[in-house]
Design an enzyme around this catalytic site. Sequence first.
Site, PDB file in Angstrom:
ATOM      1  N   PRO A 151       0.832  -1.209   0.000  1.00 55.64           N
ATOM      2  CA  PRO A 151       0.000   0.000   0.000  1.00 55.64           C
ATOM      3  C   PRO A 151       0.862   1.253   0.000  1.00 55.64           C
ATOM      4  O   PRO A 151       1.856   1.342   0.735  1.00 55.64           O
ATOM      5  CB  PRO A 151      -0.806  -0.132   1.298  1.00 55.64           C
ATOM      6  CG  PRO A 151      -0.912  -1.608   1.498  1.00 55.64           C
ATOM      7  CD  PRO A 151       0.391  -2.176   1.009  1.00 55.64           C
ATOM      8  N   CYS A 152       0.468   2.210  -0.836  1.00 51.86           N
ATOM      9  CA  CYS A 152       1.360   3.343  -1.109  1.00 51.86           C
ATOM     10  C   CYS A 152       1.075   4.574  -0.255  1.00 51.86           C
ATOM     11  O   CYS A 152       1.791   5.570  -0.369  1.00 51.86           O
ATOM     12  CB  CYS A 152       1.241   3.732  -2.590  1.00 51.86           C
ATOM     13  SG  CYS A 152      -0.414   4.284  -3.068  1.00 51.86           S
ATOM     14  N   GLN A 153       0.050   4.549   0.601  1.00 56.50           N
ATOM     15  CA  GLN A 153      -0.329   5.769   1.314  1.00 56.50           C
ATOM     16  C   GLN A 153       0.816   6.329   2.159  1.00 56.50           C
ATOM     17  O   GLN A 153       0.974   7.539   2.286  1.00 56.50           O
ATOM     18  CB  GLN A 153      -1.546   5.504   2.207  1.00 56.50           C
ATOM     19  CG  GLN A 153      -2.840   5.284   1.435  1.00 56.50           C
ATOM     20  CD  GLN A 153      -3.017   3.835   1.032  1.00 56.50           C
ATOM     21  OE1 GLN A 153      -2.096   3.028   1.085  1.00 56.50           O
ATOM     22  NE2 GLN A 153      -4.223   3.485   0.617  1.00 56.50           N
ATOM     23  N   TYR A 155       3.908   6.275   1.483  1.00 56.53           N
ATOM     24  CA  TYR A 155       4.934   6.885   0.643  1.00 56.53           C
ATOM     25  C   TYR A 155       4.393   8.049  -0.174  1.00 56.53           C
ATOM     26  O   TYR A 155       5.163   8.836  -0.720  1.00 56.53           O
ATOM     27  CB  TYR A 155       5.503   5.845  -0.332  1.00 56.53           C
ATOM     28  CG  TYR A 155       6.067   4.617   0.316  1.00 56.53           C
ATOM     29  CD1 TYR A 155       6.890   4.706   1.445  1.00 56.53           C
ATOM     30  CD2 TYR A 155       5.791   3.340  -0.185  1.00 56.53           C
ATOM     31  CE1 TYR A 155       7.411   3.562   2.048  1.00 56.53           C
ATOM     32  CE2 TYR A 155       6.316   2.203   0.405  1.00 56.53           C
ATOM     33  CZ  TYR A 155       7.118   2.320   1.516  1.00 56.53           C
ATOM     34  OH  TYR A 155       7.633   1.202   2.112  1.00 56.53           O
ATOM     35  N   SER A 156       3.074   8.149  -0.302  1.00 55.64           N
ATOM     36  CA  SER A 156       2.504   9.143  -1.199  1.00 55.64           C
ATOM     37  C   SER A 156       2.743  10.555  -0.674  1.00 55.64           C
ATOM     38  O   SER A 156       2.698  10.815   0.525  1.00 55.64           O
ATOM     39  CB  SER A 156       0.995   8.912  -1.385  1.00 55.64           C
ATOM     40  OG  SER A 156       0.274   9.340  -0.257  1.00 55.64           O
TER      41      SER A 156
END
Length: 461
Positions: A151-153, A155-156
Amino acid sequence: MAEKKLYTIDELVEMGMVEEEAVAYQRSLFDAYFDTIVTSQIVAQTAVADERLSFIDLFAGCGGLSDGFLQSGHFTSFAHVEWEQPMCETLKHRLSSKWHHNNADNEVIRFDIQRTDELLNGFDDEEYGHHIGLNALVNGRDVDVIIGGPPCQAYSLAGRIRDEHGMRNDYRNFLFESYIRVVKQYMPKFFVFENVVGLLSAAPTGEPIVNIIRAEFKKAGYFVASDFKEALFDVADFGVPQHRKRIIILGIRQDVLSNNEQLGDYMLSDFYKRIIPTFKCKHKSVSEAIGDLPGFTPLDEKTRVNGTNYSHYPLSYDGILNHEPRFHNIRDIGIFRMLAEDIQSGRFEYISTEKLKKLYTEKTGRESNIHKYYVLREDEPSNTIPAHLFKDGMRHIHPDPAQARSITVREAARLQSFDDDFEFLGGRMYQYKMIGNAVPPTFAKVIADALYILIRKYTKR
Protein backbone atom coordinates in the site's frame (compact mmCIF):
# COMPACT_ATOMS: atom_id res chain seq x y z
CA MET A 1 20.59 7.58 -40.09
CA ALA A 2 21.22 5.30 -37.14
CA GLU A 3 22.42 1.76 -37.69
CA LYS A 4 19.86 -1.00 -37.39
CA LYS A 5 20.42 -1.71 -33.71
CA LEU A 6 18.61 -0.92 -30.49
CA TYR A 7 19.50 2.50 -29.11
CA THR A 8 17.83 4.21 -26.19
CA ILE A 9 15.26 6.90 -26.95
CA ASP A 10 17.67 9.52 -25.61
CA GLU A 11 20.47 8.29 -27.87
CA LEU A 12 18.21 8.44 -30.92
CA VAL A 13 17.10 11.97 -30.04
CA GLU A 14 20.74 13.01 -29.72
CA MET A 15 21.27 11.65 -33.25
CA GLY A 16 18.67 14.08 -34.52
CA MET A 17 15.37 12.19 -34.32
CA VAL A 18 12.33 13.73 -32.67
CA GLU A 19 10.95 11.60 -29.85
CA GLU A 20 7.97 10.31 -31.88
CA GLU A 21 10.31 9.12 -34.64
CA ALA A 22 12.62 7.52 -32.10
CA VAL A 23 9.75 5.56 -30.52
CA ALA A 24 8.52 4.46 -33.97
CA TYR A 25 12.05 3.38 -34.94
CA GLN A 26 12.43 1.28 -31.80
CA ARG A 27 8.98 -0.23 -32.26
CA SER A 28 9.83 -1.32 -35.82
CA LEU A 29 12.99 -3.04 -34.63
CA PHE A 30 11.15 -4.67 -31.76
CA ASP A 31 8.44 -5.94 -34.11
CA ALA A 32 11.10 -7.45 -36.36
CA TYR A 33 12.78 -9.07 -33.37
CA PHE A 34 9.50 -10.44 -32.08
CA ASP A 35 8.51 -11.86 -35.47
CA THR A 36 11.84 -13.51 -36.26
CA ILE A 37 12.97 -14.66 -32.84
CA VAL A 38 10.03 -14.89 -30.44
CA THR A 39 7.46 -16.16 -32.92
CA SER A 40 9.69 -18.91 -34.29
CA GLN A 41 11.05 -20.13 -30.97
CA ILE A 42 8.42 -19.34 -28.33
CA VAL A 43 4.88 -19.47 -29.66
CA ALA A 44 4.86 -23.24 -29.95
CA GLN A 45 5.78 -23.49 -26.27
CA THR A 46 3.29 -20.92 -25.00
CA ALA A 47 0.41 -22.42 -26.96
CA VAL A 48 0.06 -24.88 -24.09
CA ALA A 49 -1.36 -23.28 -20.93
CA ASP A 50 1.17 -25.06 -18.70
CA GLU A 51 4.02 -23.39 -20.58
CA ARG A 52 2.98 -19.94 -19.49
CA LEU A 53 5.08 -18.21 -16.86
CA SER A 54 3.70 -18.45 -13.33
CA PHE A 55 3.22 -15.59 -10.89
CA ILE A 56 2.05 -14.77 -7.39
CA ASP A 57 0.42 -11.38 -6.75
CA LEU A 58 0.99 -9.79 -3.33
CA PHE A 59 -1.10 -6.86 -2.07
CA ALA A 60 -3.36 -7.79 -4.98
CA GLY A 61 -6.29 -5.46 -4.30
CA CYS A 62 -9.06 -6.03 -6.82
CA GLY A 63 -6.52 -7.37 -9.33
CA GLY A 64 -5.49 -4.58 -11.70
CA LEU A 65 -1.90 -5.80 -11.92
CA SER A 66 -2.96 -9.44 -12.22
CA ASP A 67 -5.48 -8.58 -14.93
CA GLY A 68 -2.80 -6.99 -17.08
CA PHE A 69 -0.52 -10.00 -16.67
CA LEU A 70 -3.35 -12.37 -17.57
CA GLN A 71 -4.36 -10.21 -20.55
CA SER A 72 -0.85 -10.58 -21.96
CA GLY A 73 -1.46 -14.30 -22.48
CA HIS A 74 2.06 -15.16 -21.32
CA PHE A 75 1.40 -15.61 -17.61
CA THR A 76 -0.79 -17.68 -15.31
CA SER A 77 -1.37 -17.12 -11.61
CA PHE A 78 -0.82 -19.43 -8.68
CA ALA A 79 -2.13 -17.14 -5.94
CA HIS A 80 -3.25 -13.62 -5.03
CA VAL A 81 -2.85 -12.27 -1.49
CA GLU A 82 -5.07 -9.43 -0.23
CA TRP A 83 -6.52 -8.59 3.19
CA GLU A 84 -9.68 -6.54 2.44
CA GLN A 85 -12.87 -8.54 1.88
CA PRO A 86 -14.54 -6.55 -0.95
CA MET A 87 -11.32 -6.56 -2.95
CA CYS A 88 -10.97 -10.32 -2.49
CA GLU A 89 -14.56 -10.96 -3.58
CA THR A 90 -14.11 -8.74 -6.63
CA LEU A 91 -10.89 -10.52 -7.61
CA LYS A 92 -12.41 -13.98 -7.14
CA HIS A 93 -15.34 -12.98 -9.33
CA ARG A 94 -13.04 -11.64 -12.04
CA LEU A 95 -10.80 -14.71 -12.03
CA SER A 96 -13.73 -17.09 -12.35
CA SER A 97 -15.96 -15.11 -14.73
CA LYS A 98 -13.33 -13.67 -17.07
CA TRP A 99 -10.34 -15.97 -16.80
CA HIS A 100 -12.25 -19.19 -16.00
CA HIS A 101 -10.21 -20.10 -12.95
CA ASN A 102 -12.00 -23.01 -11.29
CA ASN A 103 -10.09 -22.61 -8.04
CA ALA A 104 -10.54 -18.84 -7.57
CA ASP A 105 -12.00 -19.16 -4.06
CA ASN A 106 -8.81 -20.90 -2.92
CA GLU A 107 -6.42 -19.01 -5.20
CA VAL A 108 -7.33 -15.66 -3.62
CA ILE A 109 -6.01 -15.68 -0.06
CA ARG A 110 -7.54 -13.13 2.30
CA PHE A 111 -4.99 -12.64 5.04
CA ASP A 112 -2.59 -10.18 6.69
CA ILE A 113 0.74 -10.58 4.88
CA GLN A 114 2.61 -9.35 7.96
CA ARG A 115 1.76 -12.73 9.53
CA THR A 116 3.99 -14.31 6.91
CA ASP A 117 4.61 -17.70 8.55
CA GLU A 118 0.87 -18.36 8.78
CA LEU A 119 0.34 -17.10 5.24
CA LEU A 120 2.91 -19.60 3.99
CA ASN A 121 1.97 -22.59 6.12
CA GLY A 122 -1.78 -22.18 6.58
CA PHE A 123 -4.07 -20.61 9.14
CA ASP A 124 -7.36 -21.03 10.96
CA ASP A 125 -8.34 -17.54 12.05
CA GLU A 126 -11.46 -15.98 13.53
CA GLU A 127 -11.37 -13.02 11.12
CA TYR A 128 -9.79 -14.50 7.98
CA GLY A 129 -11.15 -18.03 8.12
CA HIS A 130 -9.27 -21.17 7.13
CA HIS A 131 -6.73 -21.68 4.36
CA ILE A 132 -4.15 -24.35 3.54
CA GLY A 133 -1.49 -21.68 2.98
CA LEU A 134 0.60 -20.41 0.13
CA ASN A 135 3.10 -23.28 0.24
CA ALA A 136 0.37 -25.89 -0.21
CA LEU A 137 -1.17 -23.86 -3.02
CA VAL A 138 2.14 -23.56 -4.87
CA ASN A 139 2.76 -27.24 -4.14
CA GLY A 140 6.44 -27.31 -4.96
CA ARG A 141 6.10 -25.72 -8.40
CA ASP A 142 8.55 -23.09 -9.63
CA VAL A 143 7.32 -19.52 -9.27
CA ASP A 144 8.67 -17.52 -12.20
CA VAL A 145 7.58 -14.03 -11.09
CA ILE A 146 6.26 -12.34 -7.95
CA ILE A 147 4.35 -9.12 -8.60
CA GLY A 148 2.69 -6.50 -6.42
CA GLY A 149 3.25 -3.34 -4.46
CA PRO A 150 2.69 -2.61 -0.77
CA PRO A 151 0.00 0.00 0.00
CA CYS A 152 1.36 3.34 -1.11
CA GLN A 153 -0.33 5.77 1.31
CA ALA A 154 2.72 5.91 3.58
CA TYR A 155 4.93 6.88 0.64
CA SER A 156 2.50 9.14 -1.20
CA LEU A 157 3.22 12.86 -1.23
CA ALA A 158 -0.45 13.64 -0.63
CA GLY A 159 -0.57 11.35 2.40
CA ARG A 160 2.53 12.92 3.91
CA ILE A 161 1.07 16.40 3.45
CA ARG A 162 -2.17 15.43 5.22
CA ASP A 163 -0.54 13.56 8.11
CA GLU A 164 0.88 15.70 10.95
CA HIS A 165 3.84 13.33 11.29
CA GLY A 166 4.46 13.06 7.55
CA MET A 167 3.47 9.35 7.72
CA ARG A 168 6.72 8.55 9.55
CA ASN A 169 4.86 6.45 12.12
CA ASP A 170 2.73 4.56 9.60
CA TYR A 171 3.20 0.77 9.71
CA ARG A 172 2.82 0.64 5.93
CA ASN A 173 6.30 2.15 5.53
CA PHE A 174 7.75 -1.31 6.09
CA LEU A 175 5.30 -3.67 4.42
CA PHE A 176 7.97 -4.17 1.75
CA GLU A 177 9.69 -6.40 4.32
CA SER A 178 6.79 -8.86 4.10
CA TYR A 179 7.00 -8.70 0.29
CA ILE A 180 10.71 -9.59 0.48
CA ARG A 181 10.03 -12.47 2.88
CA VAL A 182 7.71 -14.07 0.33
CA VAL A 183 10.24 -13.42 -2.44
CA LYS A 184 12.92 -15.19 -0.35
CA GLN A 185 10.59 -18.13 0.20
CA TYR A 186 10.07 -18.85 -3.51
CA MET A 187 13.10 -17.14 -5.09
CA PRO A 188 11.39 -16.39 -8.42
CA LYS A 189 13.64 -15.54 -11.35
CA PHE A 190 12.04 -12.09 -11.43
CA PHE A 191 9.89 -9.82 -9.34
CA VAL A 192 7.93 -6.65 -10.15
CA PHE A 193 7.51 -4.16 -7.27
CA GLU A 194 5.15 -1.26 -8.02
CA ASN A 195 4.80 1.92 -6.00
CA VAL A 196 4.21 5.67 -6.03
CA VAL A 197 6.67 8.40 -6.97
CA GLY A 198 6.79 9.46 -3.32
CA LEU A 199 8.87 6.34 -2.65
CA LEU A 200 11.83 8.27 -4.10
CA SER A 201 11.72 10.87 -1.33
CA ALA A 202 10.30 8.95 1.65
CA ALA A 203 12.60 8.63 4.65
CA PRO A 204 10.54 7.45 7.66
CA THR A 205 13.66 6.58 9.71
CA GLY A 206 15.78 9.45 8.40
CA GLU A 207 17.44 7.25 5.78
CA PRO A 208 15.90 7.24 2.28
CA ILE A 209 13.59 4.25 2.02
CA VAL A 210 14.88 3.52 -1.50
CA ASN A 211 18.34 2.84 -0.07
CA ILE A 212 16.90 0.38 2.43
CA ILE A 213 14.76 -1.37 -0.18
CA ARG A 214 17.63 -1.59 -2.68
CA ALA A 215 19.96 -3.06 -0.06
CA GLU A 216 17.38 -5.62 1.07
CA PHE A 217 16.67 -6.77 -2.48
CA LYS A 218 20.41 -7.11 -3.13
CA LYS A 219 20.83 -9.07 0.11
CA ALA A 220 18.01 -11.36 -1.03
CA GLY A 221 20.00 -12.15 -4.19
CA TYR A 222 18.53 -9.81 -6.83
CA PHE A 223 19.83 -7.21 -9.24
CA VAL A 224 17.76 -4.00 -9.28
CA ALA A 225 18.34 -0.62 -10.91
CA SER A 226 20.98 1.51 -9.21
CA ASP A 227 18.76 4.58 -9.65
CA PHE A 228 15.03 4.05 -9.20
CA LYS A 229 14.35 7.29 -11.06
CA GLU A 230 14.97 5.22 -14.20
CA ALA A 231 11.98 3.11 -13.13
CA LEU A 232 9.54 6.05 -13.07
CA PHE A 233 6.76 6.10 -15.68
CA ASP A 234 3.61 8.10 -16.38
CA VAL A 235 0.91 5.63 -17.38
CA ALA A 236 -0.61 8.25 -19.70
CA ASP A 237 2.31 7.59 -22.05
CA PHE A 238 1.08 4.01 -22.47
CA GLY A 239 -2.57 4.49 -23.40
CA VAL A 240 -4.13 4.97 -19.95
CA PRO A 241 -6.38 8.08 -20.00
CA GLN A 242 -4.89 9.42 -16.79
CA HIS A 243 -1.69 11.04 -15.55
CA ARG A 244 -0.33 8.69 -12.91
CA LYS A 245 3.37 8.41 -12.14
CA ARG A 246 4.50 5.09 -10.77
CA ILE A 247 7.77 3.34 -9.92
CA ILE A 248 8.25 -0.14 -11.39
CA ILE A 249 11.16 -1.93 -9.73
CA LEU A 250 12.21 -5.02 -11.66
CA GLY A 251 14.29 -7.54 -9.78
CA ILE A 252 16.39 -10.19 -11.55
CA ARG A 253 17.70 -13.16 -9.57
CA GLN A 254 21.47 -12.92 -9.66
CA ASP A 255 22.21 -16.57 -10.36
CA VAL A 256 20.01 -16.48 -13.46
CA LEU A 257 22.80 -14.33 -14.93
CA SER A 258 25.62 -16.30 -13.28
CA ASN A 259 25.94 -13.45 -10.77
CA ASN A 260 27.26 -11.19 -13.54
CA GLU A 261 26.47 -7.70 -12.25
CA GLN A 262 27.46 -6.03 -15.52
CA LEU A 263 25.03 -8.23 -17.44
CA GLY A 264 22.37 -7.49 -14.84
CA ASP A 265 22.84 -3.76 -15.30
CA TYR A 266 22.66 -4.13 -19.08
CA MET A 267 19.53 -6.27 -18.86
CA LEU A 268 17.80 -3.78 -16.57
CA SER A 269 18.80 -0.92 -18.86
CA ASP A 270 17.37 -2.87 -21.80
CA PHE A 271 14.08 -3.29 -19.94
CA TYR A 272 13.72 0.35 -18.88
CA LYS A 273 15.29 2.24 -21.76
CA ARG A 274 14.69 0.09 -24.83
CA ILE A 275 11.85 -2.40 -24.39
CA ILE A 276 9.27 -0.45 -22.34
CA PRO A 277 9.54 2.72 -24.51
CA THR A 278 8.43 0.72 -27.56
CA PHE A 279 4.97 0.54 -25.97
CA LYS A 280 4.52 4.31 -25.77
CA CYS A 281 1.53 5.68 -27.66
CA LYS A 282 -0.58 8.79 -28.11
CA HIS A 283 -2.29 10.13 -24.99
CA LYS A 284 -5.94 9.21 -24.56
CA SER A 285 -8.31 11.94 -23.38
CA VAL A 286 -11.10 11.95 -20.80
CA SER A 287 -13.62 12.40 -23.62
CA GLU A 288 -12.26 9.37 -25.48
CA ALA A 289 -12.44 7.31 -22.29
CA ILE A 290 -15.86 8.21 -20.86
CA GLY A 291 -17.56 10.41 -23.47
CA ASP A 292 -19.78 7.60 -24.76
CA LEU A 293 -21.23 6.72 -21.34
CA PRO A 294 -24.79 7.99 -20.76
CA GLY A 295 -25.14 10.94 -18.40
CA PHE A 296 -27.25 11.97 -15.42
CA THR A 297 -29.45 15.01 -14.77
CA PRO A 298 -29.61 16.81 -11.39
CA LEU A 299 -32.98 16.54 -9.66
CA ASP A 300 -34.75 19.61 -8.32
CA GLU A 301 -34.73 17.98 -4.92
CA LYS A 302 -33.25 14.79 -3.56
CA THR A 303 -35.16 11.53 -3.70
CA ARG A 304 -34.82 8.46 -1.50
CA VAL A 305 -35.10 4.94 -2.92
CA ASN A 306 -34.68 1.80 -0.81
CA GLY A 307 -33.01 3.79 1.94
CA THR A 308 -30.50 5.54 -0.36
CA ASN A 309 -30.49 9.24 -1.24
CA TYR A 310 -30.19 10.26 -4.88
CA SER A 311 -29.55 13.70 -6.35
CA HIS A 312 -29.45 12.75 -10.06
CA TYR A 313 -31.58 10.85 -12.53
CA PRO A 314 -31.67 8.12 -13.79
CA LEU A 315 -30.52 6.08 -10.84
CA SER A 316 -28.60 3.62 -13.04
CA TYR A 317 -28.46 2.18 -16.55
CA ASP A 318 -29.25 -1.41 -17.50
CA GLY A 319 -26.29 -3.20 -19.05
CA ILE A 320 -23.62 -0.84 -17.69
CA LEU A 321 -21.94 -2.18 -14.58
CA ASN A 322 -21.22 0.18 -11.66
CA HIS A 323 -22.51 3.29 -13.47
CA GLU A 324 -24.64 5.01 -10.83
CA PRO A 325 -24.57 8.68 -9.80
CA ARG A 326 -23.12 9.64 -6.48
CA PHE A 327 -25.30 11.73 -4.15
CA HIS A 328 -24.42 15.44 -3.95
CA ASN A 329 -26.10 18.18 -1.94
CA ILE A 330 -27.51 21.31 -3.59
CA ARG A 331 -24.49 23.39 -2.62
CA ASP A 332 -22.00 21.04 -4.28
CA ILE A 333 -24.16 20.62 -7.39
CA GLY A 334 -24.06 24.40 -7.81
CA ILE A 335 -20.29 24.49 -7.34
CA PHE A 336 -19.70 21.66 -9.80
CA ARG A 337 -21.90 23.34 -12.42
CA MET A 338 -20.15 26.68 -12.01
CA LEU A 339 -16.64 25.19 -12.20
CA ALA A 340 -17.44 22.99 -15.22
CA GLU A 341 -18.97 26.00 -17.02
CA ASP A 342 -15.84 28.01 -16.21
CA ILE A 343 -13.70 25.46 -18.03
CA GLN A 344 -16.12 24.80 -20.88
CA SER A 345 -16.58 28.53 -21.62
CA GLY A 346 -12.85 29.17 -21.63
CA ARG A 347 -13.03 31.82 -18.88
CA PHE A 348 -10.66 29.83 -16.64
CA GLU A 349 -11.43 32.01 -13.64
CA TYR A 350 -11.07 29.12 -11.20
CA ILE A 351 -7.93 27.25 -12.20
CA SER A 352 -5.37 28.56 -9.71
CA THR A 353 -4.86 26.86 -6.36
CA GLU A 354 -5.49 30.09 -4.46
CA LYS A 355 -8.76 30.77 -6.28
CA LEU A 356 -10.02 27.26 -5.61
CA LYS A 357 -9.01 27.36 -1.93
CA LYS A 358 -10.78 30.70 -1.56
CA LEU A 359 -13.90 29.33 -3.27
CA TYR A 360 -13.93 26.35 -0.91
CA THR A 361 -13.77 28.65 2.13
CA GLU A 362 -16.48 30.95 0.75
CA LYS A 363 -18.86 28.07 0.05
CA THR A 364 -18.23 25.86 3.09
CA GLY A 365 -16.90 28.19 5.78
CA ARG A 366 -13.90 25.86 6.21
CA GLU A 367 -10.26 26.17 5.20
CA SER A 368 -8.00 23.67 3.47
CA ASN A 369 -4.25 23.50 2.82
CA ILE A 370 -4.92 21.99 -0.60
CA HIS A 371 -7.49 22.96 -3.19
CA LYS A 372 -10.55 20.72 -3.10
CA TYR A 373 -11.94 21.07 -6.61
CA TYR A 374 -10.84 19.95 -10.04
CA VAL A 375 -12.84 19.61 -13.25
CA LEU A 376 -11.65 16.89 -15.62
CA ARG A 377 -10.47 18.36 -18.93
CA GLU A 378 -12.25 16.74 -21.84
CA ASP A 379 -9.32 16.90 -24.26
CA GLU A 380 -6.61 15.74 -21.83
CA PRO A 381 -5.91 12.65 -19.73
CA SER A 382 -7.48 12.76 -16.27
CA ASN A 383 -5.60 13.71 -13.15
CA THR A 384 -4.63 10.76 -10.96
CA ILE A 385 -7.51 8.54 -9.82
CA PRO A 386 -6.79 8.07 -6.07
CA ALA A 387 -8.20 5.83 -3.37
CA HIS A 388 -9.35 9.09 -1.75
CA LEU A 389 -12.29 8.99 -4.18
CA PHE A 390 -14.07 6.82 -1.62
CA LYS A 391 -14.34 9.92 0.61
CA ASP A 392 -15.51 12.41 -2.01
CA GLY A 393 -15.23 13.16 -5.73
CA MET A 394 -14.62 16.89 -5.62
CA ARG A 395 -11.30 16.65 -7.45
CA HIS A 396 -12.88 14.55 -10.19
CA ILE A 397 -15.79 16.64 -11.42
CA HIS A 398 -17.41 15.54 -14.68
CA PRO A 399 -16.61 18.05 -17.48
CA ASP A 400 -20.26 18.40 -18.57
CA PRO A 401 -21.81 21.37 -16.64
CA ALA A 402 -25.33 20.07 -17.29
CA GLN A 403 -24.59 16.98 -15.21
CA ALA A 404 -22.99 18.87 -12.28
CA ARG A 405 -21.58 15.83 -10.50
CA SER A 406 -18.43 13.87 -9.75
CA ILE A 407 -17.53 10.74 -11.70
CA THR A 408 -19.19 7.37 -11.24
CA VAL A 409 -17.43 4.13 -10.32
CA ARG A 410 -17.54 3.03 -13.97
CA GLU A 411 -16.07 6.32 -15.16
CA ALA A 412 -13.27 6.01 -12.61
CA ALA A 413 -12.71 2.44 -13.78
CA ARG A 414 -12.46 3.52 -17.42
CA LEU A 415 -9.98 6.25 -16.52
CA GLN A 416 -7.99 3.47 -14.84
CA SER A 417 -8.34 1.38 -18.06
CA PHE A 418 -10.46 -1.41 -16.55
CA ASP A 419 -12.58 -3.26 -19.12
CA ASP A 420 -16.33 -2.70 -18.98
CA ASP A 421 -16.88 -6.36 -18.07
CA PHE A 422 -14.80 -5.92 -14.92
CA GLU A 423 -17.43 -5.86 -12.16
CA PHE A 424 -16.63 -4.26 -8.82
CA LEU A 425 -18.34 -5.80 -5.79
CA GLY A 426 -19.00 -4.50 -2.29
CA GLY A 427 -20.22 -1.07 -1.23
CA ARG A 428 -19.67 1.88 -3.53
CA MET A 429 -17.08 3.47 -1.26
CA TYR A 430 -15.03 0.27 -1.40
CA GLN A 431 -15.44 0.22 -5.17
CA TYR A 432 -13.91 3.69 -5.49
CA LYS A 433 -11.15 2.72 -3.08
CA MET A 434 -10.15 -0.47 -4.91
CA ILE A 435 -10.12 1.29 -8.28
CA GLY A 436 -7.98 4.14 -6.94
CA ASN A 437 -5.47 1.74 -5.39
CA ALA A 438 -5.15 -0.45 -8.47
CA VAL A 439 -2.45 -0.59 -11.12
CA PRO A 440 -4.19 0.30 -14.42
CA PRO A 441 -4.57 -3.02 -16.29
CA THR A 442 -3.46 -1.48 -19.59
CA PHE A 443 -0.17 -0.41 -18.02
CA ALA A 444 0.09 -3.74 -16.18
CA LYS A 445 -0.12 -5.49 -19.56
CA VAL A 446 2.72 -3.30 -20.84
CA ILE A 447 4.85 -4.40 -17.89
CA ALA A 448 3.92 -8.04 -18.49
CA ASP A 449 4.66 -7.90 -22.22
CA ALA A 450 7.96 -6.09 -21.66
CA LEU A 451 9.00 -8.59 -18.99
CA TYR A 452 8.10 -11.51 -21.24
CA ILE A 453 10.23 -10.09 -24.05
CA LEU A 454 13.12 -9.60 -21.63
CA ILE A 455 12.83 -13.12 -20.22
CA ARG A 456 12.76 -14.75 -23.64
CA LYS A 457 15.63 -12.63 -24.85
CA TYR A 458 18.05 -13.38 -22.02
CA THR A 459 17.07 -16.61 -20.28
CA LYS A 460 16.05 -20.19 -20.82
CA ARG A 461 13.29 -21.72 -18.77
